[in-house]
Every structure is written in structure tokens, then in C-alpha cells.
Design an enzyme around this catalytic site. Structure first.
Site: not given
Length: 251
Positions: A129, A152
Site C-alpha cells: 500500500s 491497490h
């Protein structure tokens, strides 16, 4: 027969000197309890500072006490001290994080990228992340062969106001992450977005898990390696930086 004057008090008998507490044994016990070993290697005389970013990156909201977290208010003063301390010539960033607060992660990334001293990052275990921008913020980056990086889209947790401005804010925040990653690595914006919005790789989610050599092949990370390779590269950058300073060239 001699008499003791009234204004003089007899000297009291001194007892044996008190026993000194064994500080060394208590320190040894403390090392065993906290670290599980008796002797801890010291970095005496080292010109390299090691900065570890582990667990979840904590932002403006405090995480529960059972969460292992890295607080940005702890890292930012360290980075300022690294920049000011003349004895420190290079920075090694060790990453094993699940991600966390976007703004806190970007703040740390920007500070590492703006250091005037050489820096090398190493992803061990995971750099997921918001850990991705931190990993690429260094001058050179490494990833362990078994380490992974989850890419993501940005998401919000908690109460969300369902208005168009909320989604525009999310989109702009996502653009900030994409812009930083693509400007500090060799990955293209198209490829990074492709990995970010890919379907079928994550359970009930969109995104991609990039492992070791795949991160290097995509241009996200410079090289596959471990601690030894990272330190060798950092020492190489330090020597190069010294030569540039001697020649009157400053990075």
C-alpha cells in the site's frame, strides 16, 4: 582519670561499607528479557543510520495498543536529525509494513526523497500500500526475493459523506500517490495503474500483489537483494557523494 568534655561527642563506630549493587548483572537480565540474548551488536563508528518502518503506518488517528505501528511523529524528527548530523553519511530504510495512513506515508516519502545524503531502501517481508512510495523514495531500492508489494487504489474507512466532492478528493489523493511513485521509479504511469486496478489478483478487491523479481521487472524497484547488497550499494553512493563534494559538485 580522663573525662570527655560535654561539648564533644564521641565518634560513632563506622560499620562496613555498603555493598554496591551489581548494575552489570541487572543490565544483562534486562537484555535477556527484552531481546532474548546477552550480547547485542553495536554500530560503533558507523556512518550509516538504519531507519525501520514496520507494522502499520499511523496517521492522525491513534491505533489500538495491540497494533504494531510506526508513528510518523517519531520518524520525522529522526529524518531532520539525519540531515543535520555531520557524522551520518547515509540512510538505510528497512521496510516491512502493511501500509496505513496515506498522508503520513507521503510525508515520510517526501522527507526521504529530499535528503541531501544518499539513501537506500530494502523491502523485507512486505512493503504494501502506502509502503510503495516510501520504498521508491530512496536513491536506490532493493527487495528480497520473497518480499511482496501490494498495489491497490486509495480507500477510506469510517464515516464517508456521499457527495461528489468526496470521490474527487479520493481521486486527487490517488493521483498524488501515482505521481510520486512514477517520478521516483522507472515504472510507467500506465503500468502502475494497470497493476492498481487489476481484477482477480486480490480476494474481493482490485489490485496486484507484486513479488520480488516482478517488482524489478516492472521498474518499481531497482534490484533484488538483501541486507549485504543494500549496504554495499549505500557505501558506494556515499563514496560517490564524497567525490562529488571534493570536486565542488553538490547533489
Amino acid at each position: 582519670m580522663d573525662q570527655t568534655p560535654e561539648n564533644e561527642t564521641p565518634t560513632p563506630q563506622t560499620d562496613a561499607p555498603p555493598k554496591k549493587t551489581d548494575d552489570s548483572s541487572s543490565g544483562l537480565i534486562q537484555k535477556i528479557q527484552s531481546l532474548g540474548q546477552t550480547n547485542v551488536p553495536q554500530m560503533e563508528g558507523s556512518s550509516i543510520h538504519c531507519l525501520t518502518i514496520v507494522g502499520q503506518i499511523e496517521g492522525h488517528m491513534q491505533l489500538p495498543p495491540n497494533n504494531k505501528a510506526t508513528k510518523y511523529e517519531h520518524l520525522i524528527p529522526q529524518l531532520v536529525a539525519i540531515e543535520q548530523n555531520h557524522k551520518i553519511e547515509g540512510l538505510l530504510v528497512i521496510l516491512n509494513t502493511v501500509g496505513g495512513d496515506v498522508e503520513a506515508g507521503l510525508a515520510i516519502s517526501e522527507m526521504i526523497a529530499s535528503l541531501s545524503k544518499p539513501s537506500v531502501s530494502l523491502v523485507l517481508g512486505g512493503g504494501h500500500s502506502i509502503g510503495v512510495p516510501i520504498a521508491v523514495s530512496a536513491d536506490y531500492s532493493f527487495i528480497a526475493p520473497t518480499a511482496t508489494m501490494t498495489i491497490h487504489p486509495v480507500r477510506l474507512t469510517g464515516l464517508v459523506i456521499g457527495v461528489p466532492q468526496t470521490f474527487e478528493y479520493l481521486d486527487k489523493m490517488q493521483d498524488r500517490v501515482i505521481s510520486f511513485v512514477t517520478s521516483h521509479s522507472k515504472i510507467t504511469e500506465e503500468r502502475f495503474k494497470e497493476l492498481m486496478f487489476s481484477k482477480g489478483n486480490l480476494t474481493r478487491d482490485i489490485g496486484t500483489n507484486v513479488i520480488g523479481t516482478d517488482a524489478v521487472n516492472d521498474g518499481l524497484i531497482n534490484e533484488v537483494g538483501g541486507v549485504g547488497q543494500a549496504l554495499n550499494k549505500l557505501n558506494e553512493l556515499i563514496e560517490q557523494n564524497k567525490k562529488n563534494d571534493n570536486n565542488g559538485i553538490k547533489q
